[in-house]
Design a protein around this motif. Structure first.
Motif, PDB file in Angstrom:
ATOM      1  N   THR A   1      -0.650  -3.932   1.687  1.00 61.11           N
ATOM      2  CA  THR A   1      -0.888  -5.336   2.014  1.00 61.11           C
ATOM      3  C   THR A   1       0.003  -6.251   1.181  1.00 61.11           C
ATOM      4  O   THR A   1       0.713  -5.809   0.272  1.00 61.11           O
ATOM      5  CB  THR A   1      -2.368  -5.696   1.793  1.00 61.11           C
ATOM      6  N   GLU A   2      -0.073  -7.536   1.519  1.00 60.34           N
ATOM      7  CA  GLU A   2       0.729  -8.581   0.875  1.00 60.34           C
ATOM      8  C   GLU A   2       0.788  -8.393  -0.630  1.00 60.34           C
ATOM      9  O   GLU A   2      -0.234  -8.176  -1.282  1.00 60.34           O
ATOM     10  CB  GLU A   2       0.112  -9.947   1.202  1.00 60.34           C
ATOM     11  N   GLY A   3       1.993  -8.435  -1.178  1.00 59.48           N
ATOM     12  CA  GLY A   3       2.183  -8.293  -2.616  1.00 59.48           C
ATOM     13  C   GLY A   3       2.378  -6.858  -3.071  1.00 59.48           C
ATOM     14  O   GLY A   3       2.647  -6.600  -4.235  1.00 59.48           O
ATOM     15  N   GLY A   4       2.225  -5.875  -2.161  1.00 55.83           N
ATOM     16  CA  GLY A   4       2.400  -4.476  -2.530  1.00 55.83           C
ATOM     17  C   GLY A   4       1.114  -3.816  -2.990  1.00 55.83           C
ATOM     18  O   GLY A   4       1.127  -2.955  -3.869  1.00 55.83           O
ATOM     19  N   TYR A   5       0.003  -4.192  -2.384  1.00 55.00           N
ATOM     20  CA  TYR A   5      -1.303  -3.681  -2.795  1.00 55.00           C
ATOM     21  C   TYR A   5      -1.819  -2.588  -1.873  1.00 55.00           C
ATOM     22  O   TYR A   5      -1.544  -2.576  -0.676  1.00 55.00           O
ATOM     23  CB  TYR A   5      -2.328  -4.818  -2.836  1.00 55.00           C
ATOM     24  N   SER A   6      -2.582  -1.689  -2.480  1.00 51.76           N
ATOM     25  CA  SER A   6      -3.392  -0.710  -1.773  1.00 51.76           C
ATOM     26  C   SER A   6      -4.816  -0.946  -2.267  1.00 51.76           C
ATOM     27  O   SER A   6      -5.119  -0.669  -3.429  1.00 51.76           O
ATOM     28  CB  SER A   6      -2.937   0.709  -2.096  1.00 51.76           C
ATOM     29  N   GLY A   7      -5.653  -1.508  -1.423  1.00 51.90           N
ATOM     30  CA  GLY A   7      -6.965  -1.949  -1.888  1.00 51.90           C
ATOM     31  C   GLY A   7      -6.777  -3.105  -2.852  1.00 51.90           C
ATOM     32  O   GLY A   7      -6.040  -4.045  -2.566  1.00 51.90           O
ATOM     33  N   ASP A   8      -7.367  -3.006  -4.010  1.00 54.54           N
ATOM     34  CA  ASP A   8      -7.253  -4.065  -5.026  1.00 54.54           C
ATOM     35  C   ASP A   8      -6.214  -3.754  -6.101  1.00 54.54           C
ATOM     36  O   ASP A   8      -6.169  -4.427  -7.122  1.00 54.54           O
ATOM     37  CB  ASP A   8      -8.619  -4.278  -5.705  1.00 54.54           C
ATOM     38  N   VAL A   9      -5.401  -2.732  -5.889  1.00 55.54           N
ATOM     39  CA  VAL A   9      -4.470  -2.284  -6.918  1.00 55.54           C
ATOM     40  C   VAL A   9      -3.025  -2.462  -6.455  1.00 55.54           C
ATOM     41  O   VAL A   9      -2.644  -1.995  -5.373  1.00 55.54           O
ATOM     42  CB  VAL A   9      -4.715  -0.795  -7.261  1.00 55.54           C
ATOM     43  N   LYS A  10      -2.205  -3.129  -7.282  1.00 53.47           N
ATOM     44  CA  LYS A  10      -0.777  -3.266  -6.972  1.00 53.47           C
ATOM     45  C   LYS A  10      -0.091  -1.937  -7.233  1.00 53.47           C
ATOM     46  O   LYS A  10      -0.178  -1.388  -8.325  1.00 53.47           O
ATOM     47  CB  LYS A  10      -0.135  -4.357  -7.827  1.00 53.47           C
ATOM     48  N   VAL A  11       0.593  -1.421  -6.209  1.00 51.23           N
ATOM     49  CA  VAL A  11       1.235  -0.111  -6.329  1.00 51.23           C
ATOM     50  C   VAL A  11       2.701  -0.113  -5.909  1.00 51.23           C
ATOM     51  O   VAL A  11       3.410   0.855  -6.150  1.00 51.23           O
ATOM     52  CB  VAL A  11       0.475   0.965  -5.519  1.00 51.23           C
TER      53      VAL A  11
END
Length: 90
Positions: free
Chosen positions: A46-56
């Motif tokens: 998702t937006e910003g490079g997230y998987s769930g609530d974690v930036k990955v």
């Protein structure tokens, strides 16, 4: 869709903190699909490079810094910030 203020486009290379580099296969509003290495599986972020609530996802491996106990790094961080501004602007 953006990662760290830069637009994500099809065929961009991105870096995942677990899988390494991957190729953006598709970009839609607020998401991107990425294929990593030889994997047949495509993962969605998702937006910003997230998987769930974690930036990955990043554009390349982030620089890790491991601060030590009771050491004041204020001056060091100011130097890094100044170098970044000289190289890349605000």
């Amino acid at each position: 869709m953006k990662i760290d203020k830069d637009d994500v486009k099809q065929n961009d290379q991105v870096w995942h903190d677990r899988y390494g580099y991957g190729t953006v296969i598709r970009v839609q509003k607020g998401t991107c699909d990425v294929k990593f290495n030889e994997s047949e599986r495509i993962l969605t972020f998702t937006e910003g490079g997230y998987s769930g609530d974690v930036k990955v996802l990043w554009w390349q491996p982030p620089i890790a810094f491991h601060p030590r106990k009771r050491v004041d790094y204020t001056h060091f961080l100011q130097i890094i910030d100044g170098l970044h501004k000289q190289l890349f602007g605000e």
